[in-house]
Design a protein around this motif. Sequence first.
Motif, mmCIF file in Angstrom:
data_model
loop_
_atom_site.group_PDB
_atom_site.id
_atom_site.type_symbol
_atom_site.label_atom_id
_atom_site.label_comp_id
_atom_site.label_asym_id
_atom_site.label_seq_id
_atom_site.Cartn_x
_atom_site.Cartn_y
_atom_site.Cartn_z
ATOM 1 N N MET A 21 48.834 -10.356 -23.608
ATOM 2 C CA MET A 21 49.643 -11.562 -23.699
ATOM 3 C C MET A 21 49.186 -12.394 -24.900
ATOM 4 O O MET A 21 47.982 -12.555 -25.128
ATOM 5 N N PRO A 22 50.141 -12.918 -25.683
ATOM 6 C CA PRO A 22 49.748 -13.792 -26.785
ATOM 7 C C PRO A 22 49.111 -15.063 -26.257
ATOM 8 O O PRO A 22 49.458 -15.545 -25.178
ATOM 9 N N ARG A 23 48.194 -15.580 -27.013
ATOM 10 C CA ARG A 23 47.492 -16.795 -26.607
ATOM 11 C C ARG A 23 48.427 -17.995 -26.688
ATOM 12 O O ARG A 23 49.154 -18.173 -27.659
ATOM 13 N N LYS A 24 48.395 -18.810 -25.653
ATOM 14 C CA LYS A 24 49.222 -20.010 -25.631
ATOM 15 C C LYS A 24 48.656 -21.051 -26.583
ATOM 16 O O LYS A 24 47.447 -21.343 -26.561
ATOM 17 N N LEU A 25 49.523 -21.597 -27.427
ATOM 18 C CA LEU A 25 49.084 -22.618 -28.372
ATOM 19 C C LEU A 25 48.798 -23.924 -27.633
ATOM 20 O O LEU A 25 49.466 -24.269 -26.658
ATOM 21 N N ILE A 26 47.805 -24.663 -28.119
ATOM 22 C CA ILE A 26 47.383 -25.911 -27.478
ATOM 23 C C ILE A 26 47.999 -27.085 -28.231
ATOM 24 O O ILE A 26 47.831 -27.211 -29.446
ATOM 25 N N LYS A 27 48.701 -27.943 -27.505
ATOM 26 C CA LYS A 27 49.291 -29.117 -28.142
ATOM 27 C C LYS A 27 48.199 -30.134 -28.450
ATOM 28 O O LYS A 27 47.383 -30.466 -27.590
ATOM 29 N N VAL A 28 48.225 -30.616 -29.680
ATOM 30 C CA VAL A 28 47.184 -31.516 -30.160
ATOM 31 C C VAL A 28 47.823 -32.697 -30.875
ATOM 32 O O VAL A 28 48.698 -32.523 -31.724
ATOM 33 N N THR A 29 47.406 -33.902 -30.504
ATOM 34 C CA THR A 29 47.760 -35.108 -31.247
ATOM 35 C C THR A 29 46.465 -35.742 -31.757
ATOM 36 O O THR A 29 45.394 -35.525 -31.178
ATOM 37 N N PRO A 30 46.544 -36.533 -32.809
ATOM 38 C CA PRO A 30 45.332 -37.212 -33.282
ATOM 39 C C PRO A 30 44.676 -38.064 -32.205
ATOM 40 O O PRO A 30 43.448 -38.131 -32.131
ATOM 41 N N SER A 31 45.477 -38.708 -31.349
ATOM 42 C CA SER A 31 44.884 -39.552 -30.322
ATOM 43 C C SER A 31 44.102 -38.722 -29.311
ATOM 44 O O SER A 31 43.015 -39.116 -28.871
ATOM 45 N N ARG A 32 44.627 -37.557 -28.919
ATOM 46 C CA ARG A 32 43.896 -36.690 -27.988
ATOM 47 C C ARG A 32 42.564 -36.241 -28.585
ATOM 48 O O ARG A 32 41.530 -36.241 -27.906
ATOM 49 N N LEU A 33 42.584 -35.839 -29.837
ATOM 50 C CA LEU A 33 41.355 -35.403 -30.487
ATOM 51 C C LEU A 33 40.344 -36.535 -30.576
ATOM 52 O O LEU A 33 39.147 -36.341 -30.352
ATOM 53 N N SER A 34 40.830 -37.726 -30.892
ATOM 54 C CA SER A 34 39.944 -38.874 -31.026
ATOM 55 C C SER A 34 39.322 -39.248 -29.692
ATOM 56 O O SER A 34 38.118 -39.524 -29.611
ATOM 57 N N VAL A 35 40.126 -39.241 -28.632
ATOM 58 C CA VAL A 35 39.611 -39.597 -27.312
ATOM 59 C C VAL A 35 38.602 -38.555 -26.833
ATOM 60 O O VAL A 35 37.560 -38.893 -26.271
ATOM 61 N N TRP A 36 38.886 -37.271 -27.064
ATOM 62 C CA TRP A 36 37.951 -36.220 -26.661
ATOM 63 C C TRP A 36 36.608 -36.382 -27.371
ATOM 64 O O TRP A 36 35.543 -36.264 -26.755
ATOM 65 N N ALA A 37 36.647 -36.642 -28.675
ATOM 66 C CA ALA A 37 35.410 -36.823 -29.436
ATOM 67 C C ALA A 37 34.669 -38.079 -28.984
ATOM 68 O O ALA A 37 33.436 -38.119 -28.995
ATOM 69 N N ASP A 38 35.421 -39.084 -28.566
ATOM 70 C CA ASP A 38 34.841 -40.359 -28.170
ATOM 71 C C ASP A 38 34.168 -40.266 -26.802
ATOM 72 O O ASP A 38 33.030 -40.686 -26.624
ATOM 73 N N CYS A 39 34.885 -39.681 -25.815
ATOM 74 C CA CYS A 39 34.332 -39.617 -24.460
ATOM 75 C C CYS A 39 35.166 -38.671 -23.604
ATOM 76 O O CYS A 39 36.326 -38.975 -23.289
ATOM 77 N N PRO A 40 34.618 -37.524 -23.215
ATOM 78 C CA PRO A 40 35.372 -36.587 -22.380
ATOM 79 C C PRO A 40 35.855 -37.189 -21.058
ATOM 80 O O PRO A 40 36.934 -36.847 -20.577
ATOM 81 N N ARG A 41 35.061 -38.080 -20.461
ATOM 82 C CA ARG A 41 35.527 -38.701 -19.215
ATOM 83 C C ARG A 41 36.784 -39.531 -19.461
ATOM 84 O O ARG A 41 37.727 -39.505 -18.661
ATOM 85 N N ARG A 42 36.781 -40.275 -20.533
ATOM 86 C CA ARG A 42 37.977 -41.053 -20.878
ATOM 87 C C ARG A 42 39.161 -40.129 -21.116
ATOM 88 O O ARG A 42 40.293 -40.435 -20.735
ATOM 89 N N PHE A 43 38.921 -38.979 -21.747
ATOM 90 C CA PHE A 43 39.982 -37.994 -21.969
ATOM 91 C C PHE A 43 40.581 -37.564 -20.635
ATOM 92 O O PHE A 43 41.803 -37.498 -20.480
ATOM 93 N N ARG A 44 39.713 -37.265 -19.671
ATOM 94 C CA ARG A 44 40.205 -36.822 -18.367
ATOM 95 C C ARG A 44 41.062 -37.895 -17.711
ATOM 96 O O ARG A 44 42.142 -37.626 -17.179
ATOM 97 N N MET A 45 40.599 -39.132 -17.752
ATOM 98 C CA MET A 45 41.346 -40.219 -17.123
ATOM 99 C C MET A 45 42.690 -40.451 -17.801
ATOM 100 O O MET A 45 43.698 -40.730 -17.147
#
Length: 268
Positions: free
Chosen positions: A1-25
């Motif tokens: 199966m081809p790998r599913k592409l991951i949707k990425v926005t600058p805000s998602r990347l920034s929040v993940w780098a900033d704090c994974p818990r905040r990303f989850r919330m």
Amino acid sequence: MPRKLIKVTPSRLSVWADCPRRFRMAYIDRPTPPRGGPWAHSTLGAVVHNALKALFDLPVGKRTPDAAAALVGTHWKDDGFAGSEQAATFRERAAGWVHDYVAEADVDHDPVGLERWVSAPVGTIVAEGRVDRIDQRDGELVIVDYKTGRHALTTDDARGSQALALYVLAARRTLRRPCTKVELHHLPSGTVSSWEHTDESLARHLRRAEESADEFQLATDTLKAGGDPEVLFPPTPGRQCSWCDFRRNCDDGRAAGPQIEPWAMLAP
């Protein structure tokens, strides 16, 4: 199966780098935990963006500095300010920024896009986001980002902006035109910081985005399979906890330091 592409926005990347818990919330927990109230600096930025968008919706002959300043008043909100007096001070200040910006800028040409959503598969991700303005100059697209923060920006800021690089990649595919140049228009200082990307510099930004996307997608998938959210999405306590929208739901964040006032990030 081809790998599913991951949707990425600058805000998602920034929040993940900033704090994974905040990303989850912010992006995973449903219902989303209650957020904090509005921030004055965010209100200020949104008003300026909306005023400039409305200006370009006018016929060319009506795109005057005075019209731009008046549009700040039309779109103004007092959300997050200490009171009506402070709000009035910054409303006048923002009107002056926009007036002076339009007096110096070329507003006689219609942009290719205003608050334009771009989305395109690139590498292992789908890069997407909303671009403040996309110009066309000499047959090429130029990504324009308005800034209203307290500090002037530099060429390094334009070069290092992952958001702008992803917008270049997405705009190329969405609009099918060449695009290499990005610009940060800092209205309070009246400065423009620009950078001309190469294939190599875009590839570096893309690799970083792909790595982050792999990390948060793996954590998300593992959580859905029954993984421990505290292990998969740990907090990253720091000074940023003082203005986190999810502070009320995070003991670690509250312990990191006192909460700042909603208007604390405005320029003096």
